[in-house]
Design an enzyme around this catalytic site. Structure first.
Site, PDB file in Angstrom:
ATOM      1  N   SER A  10       0.857  -1.197   0.000  1.00  0.00           N
ATOM      2  CA  SER A  10       0.000   0.000   0.000  1.00  0.00           C
ATOM      3  C   SER A  10       0.886   1.236   0.000  1.00  0.00           C
ATOM      4  CB  SER A  10      -0.882   0.008   1.247  1.00  0.00           C
ATOM      5  OG  SER A  10      -1.428   1.298   1.407  1.00  0.00           O
ATOM      6  N   HIS A  33      -1.305  -1.300  -4.233  1.00  0.00           N
ATOM      7  CA  HIS A  33      -2.564  -0.946  -3.561  1.00  0.00           C
ATOM      8  C   HIS A  33      -2.600   0.569  -3.338  1.00  0.00           C
ATOM      9  CE1 HIS A  33      -5.971  -1.992  -0.883  1.00  0.00           C
ATOM     10  NE2 HIS A  33      -5.517  -1.030  -0.087  1.00  0.00           N
ATOM     11  N   ASP A  35      -4.814   3.639  -1.828  1.00  0.00           N
ATOM     12  CA  ASP A  35      -5.896   3.958  -0.889  1.00  0.00           C
ATOM     13  C   ASP A  35      -6.403   5.377  -1.125  1.00  0.00           C
ATOM     14  OD1 ASP A  35      -5.986   1.629   0.925  1.00  0.00           O
ATOM     15  OD2 ASP A  35      -3.916   2.196   1.401  1.00  0.00           O
ATOM     16  N   MET A  37      -8.890   8.176  -0.069  1.00  0.00           N
ATOM     17  CA  MET A  37      -9.708   8.522   1.120  1.00  0.00           C
ATOM     18  C   MET A  37     -10.207   9.949   0.994  1.00  0.00           C
ATOM     19  SD  MET A  37      -7.225   7.184   4.144  1.00  0.00           S
ATOM     20  CE  MET A  37      -6.497   5.545   4.147  1.00  0.00           C
ATOM     21  N   HIS A  66      -8.360   1.015  -3.778  1.00  0.00           N
ATOM     22  CA  HIS A  66      -9.248   0.834  -2.623  1.00  0.00           C
ATOM     23  C   HIS A  66      -9.912   2.182  -2.340  1.00  0.00           C
ATOM     24  CE1 HIS A  66      -9.380  -0.206   1.989  1.00  0.00           C
ATOM     25  NE2 HIS A  66     -10.580  -0.024   1.480  1.00  0.00           N
ATOM     26  N   MET A  68     -12.110   4.549  -0.339  1.00  0.00           N
ATOM     27  CA  MET A  68     -12.738   4.845   0.962  1.00  0.00           C
ATOM     28  C   MET A  68     -13.376   6.217   0.849  1.00  0.00           C
ATOM     29  SD  MET A  68      -9.668   3.280   3.247  1.00  0.00           S
ATOM     30  CE  MET A  68      -8.567   3.243   1.842  1.00  0.00           C
ATOM     31  N   MET A 137     -11.354  -6.025   5.869  1.00  0.00           N
ATOM     32  CA  MET A 137     -10.538  -5.027   6.569  1.00  0.00           C
ATOM     33  C   MET A 137     -10.179  -5.590   7.943  1.00  0.00           C
ATOM     34  SD  MET A 137      -9.980  -2.447   4.616  1.00  0.00           S
ATOM     35  CE  MET A 137      -9.077  -1.524   5.868  1.00  0.00           C
ATOM     36  N   GLY A 142      -8.760   4.039   7.291  1.00  0.00           N
ATOM     37  CA  GLY A 142      -8.464   5.466   7.458  1.00  0.00           C
ATOM     38  C   GLY A 142      -6.995   5.757   7.680  1.00  0.00           C
ATOM     39  N   GLY A 144      -2.788   4.042   8.079  1.00  0.00           N
ATOM     40  CA  GLY A 144      -1.828   2.955   8.069  1.00  0.00           C
ATOM     41  C   GLY A 144      -1.269   2.780   9.479  1.00  0.00           C
ATOM     42  N   GLY A 145      -0.492   1.722   9.649  1.00  0.00           N
ATOM     43  CA  GLY A 145       0.236   1.526  10.901  1.00  0.00           C
ATOM     44  C   GLY A 145      -0.600   1.104  12.097  1.00  0.00           C
ATOM     45  N   ASP A 173      -6.469  -6.492   4.522  1.00  0.00           N
ATOM     46  CA  ASP A 173      -5.793  -5.183   4.535  1.00  0.00           C
ATOM     47  C   ASP A 173      -5.812  -4.610   5.951  1.00  0.00           C
ATOM     48  OD1 ASP A 173      -4.851  -2.632   3.946  1.00  0.00           O
ATOM     49  OD2 ASP A 173      -6.605  -2.026   2.770  1.00  0.00           O
ATOM     50  N   GLY A 174      -4.608  -4.324   6.463  1.00  0.00           N
ATOM     51  CA  GLY A 174      -4.504  -3.637   7.753  1.00  0.00           C
ATOM     52  C   GLY A 174      -3.711  -4.422   8.775  1.00  0.00           C
ATOM     53  N   GLY A 175      -2.543  -3.885   9.135  1.00  0.00           N
ATOM     54  CA  GLY A 175      -1.747  -4.487  10.208  1.00  0.00           C
ATOM     55  C   GLY A 175      -1.102  -5.808   9.840  1.00  0.00           C
ATOM     56  N   GLY A 195       1.264  -2.027   4.145  1.00  0.00           N
ATOM     57  CA  GLY A 195       1.819  -0.702   3.918  1.00  0.00           C
ATOM     58  C   GLY A 195       3.074  -0.479   4.734  1.00  0.00           C
TER      59      GLY A 195
HETATM   60  C1  DX5 Z   1      -6.126   1.557   5.793  1.00  0.00           C
HETATM   61  C2  DX5 Z   1      -5.696   1.248   4.390  1.00  0.00           C
HETATM   62  C3  DX5 Z   1      -4.586   0.301   4.280  1.00  0.00           C
HETATM   63  C4  DX5 Z   1      -3.295   0.802   4.883  1.00  0.00           C
HETATM   64  C5  DX5 Z   1      -2.602  -0.413   5.422  1.00  0.00           C
HETATM   65  O1  DX5 Z   1      -7.323   2.225   5.782  1.00  0.00           O
HETATM   66  O2  DX5 Z   1      -6.782   0.676   3.674  1.00  0.00           O
HETATM   67  O3  DX5 Z   1      -4.365  -0.111   2.938  1.00  0.00           O
HETATM   68  O4  DX5 Z   1      -2.459   1.449   3.972  1.00  0.00           O
HETATM   69  O5  DX5 Z   1      -1.521   0.000   6.162  1.00  0.00           O
HETATM   70  P1  DX5 Z   1      -0.751  -0.947   7.172  1.00  0.00           P
HETATM   71  O6  DX5 Z   1      -0.284  -2.132   6.406  1.00  0.00           O
HETATM   72  O7  DX5 Z   1       0.329  -0.065   7.682  1.00  0.00           O
HETATM   73  O8  DX5 Z   1      -1.755  -1.338   8.247  1.00  0.00           O
HETATM   74 ZN    ZN Z   2      -6.343  -0.208   1.701  1.00  0.00          ZN
END
Ligand code: DX5
Ligand code: ZN
Length: 216
Positions: A10, A33, A35, A37, A66, A68, A137, A142, A144-145, A173-175, A195
Site C-alpha cells: 500500500s 494498492h 488507498d 480517502m 481501494h 474509501m 478489513m 483510514g 496505516g500503521g 488489509d490492515g496491520g 503498507g
Molecule cells: C487503511 C488502508 C490500508 C493501509 C494499510 O485504511 O486501507 O491499505 O495502507 O496500512 P498498514 O499495512 O500499515 O496497516
Molecule cells: Zn487499503
C-alpha cells in the site's frame, strides 16, 4: 482452487516526495494498492485518482484501487480510462451496491467489495456472481500503521467458506506483517495488502519475497 498469494504494497506508507524511487523499491509486488480517502467515509484524506495515473506512468504492475469515499461512482468514472486491474468499494458506501460493482466491471476493471471489521458477511451473499474480490478489513479504515484485529481471522475463514468454488480473491488489509501473514493465509486469504511493514523495511523487495515465501 486456492490461488498463489499476491502481495500488494500500500503506497499510503510510501515517501511521497520520492514516489518514483519508492515504486522501484517494490518492483516485486503483484499489485500496487492505492488507498483513496475522502475525509468523509473515513476521517483521513489521502489523495485522489490523479495519483493512480501518476503511478501508472512509472510502472506496469497491476493497480489495486481501494476507494474509501462516500460517493464512489464519480471516482470510478474518473478512473475508467485507466482501467485499473481492481477497484474495490466499501459495502457501507453504496446504497445500490450491485449497480456500482456492475459499473466497475463495465468499465473494464475487476470489482471488489470491502467489509469493515464490524460488517457482516451475509450482505454480499447474493452478489457473489457480480464480484471478483472481497476485501476483509483487519483494521478500521483510514490510517496505516494500526494493529491487526485478531478476531478477523475467523471472519477470513468464514468468507473463505462462503466463496468456495468461485473465482473470487480474498484480500486482507490492515496491520499485516511477516509475523502474522502465515496465519492470515492459512485462514483463507490469497491477496495481502501491507503498507508500513513493507515500506519501513530496509529492503522492501526482500520483505515482499519473504512474505510470499512464508505463505506458499
Ligand atoms: C487503511 C488502508 C490500508 C493501509 C494499510 O485504511 O486501507 O491499505 O495502507 O496500512 P498498514 O499495512 O500499515 O496497516
Ligand atoms: Zn487499503
Amino acid at each position: 482452487m486456492k490461488q498463489p498469494t499476491a502481495i500488494c504494497p500500500s503506497i499510503l506508507a510510501a515517501d511521497f516526495s520520492e514516489l518514483g524511487k519508492e515504486l522501484d523499491r517494490i518492483s516485486h509486488a503483484d499489485a500496487i494498492h492505492i488507498d483513496i480517502m475522502d475525509g468523509h467515509f473515513v476521517p483521513n484524506i489521502s489523495f485522489g485518482p490523479m495519483l493512480a495515473y501518476a503511478v501508472r506512468k512509472t510502472t506496469n504492475t497491476p493497480l489495486d484501487i481501494h476507494l474509501m469515499v462516500t460517493e464512489p461512482e464519480a471516482v470510478i468514472m474518473q478512473l475508467a480510462p485507466l482501467k485499473p486491474e481492481y477497484i474495490t468499494v466499501h459495502y457501507e458506501s453504496c446504497v445500490h451496491l450491485q449497480r456500482v460493482v456492475s459499473a466497475i466491471r463495465a468499465n473494464g476493471s475487476k470489482a471488489g467489495v470491502a467489509l469493515n471489521p464490524h460488517t457482516p458477511i451475509e450482505g454480499i451473499k447474493y452478489l457473489l456472481a457480480d464480484i471478483d474480490l472481497i476485501l476483509v478489513m483487519s483494521v478500521n479504515p483510514g490510517y496505516g500503521g494500526q494493529q491487526f484485529i485478531s478476531s478477523m481471522l475467523t471472519k477470513i475463514a468464514d468468507v473463505h467458506q462462503m466463496i468456495q468454488g468461485r473465482n473470487i480473491r480474498l484480500q486482507v488489509d490492515g496491520g499485516v506483517t511477516q509475523d502474522n501473514v502465515g496465519r492470515i493465509v492459512q485462514a483463507g486469504a490469497d491477496m495481502i495488502v501491507a503498507g508500513s511493514a513493507i515500506f519501513t523495511a530496509e529492503h522492501a523487495n526482500n520483505y515482499i519475497d519473504t512474505m510470499r515465501k512464508t505463505t506458499s
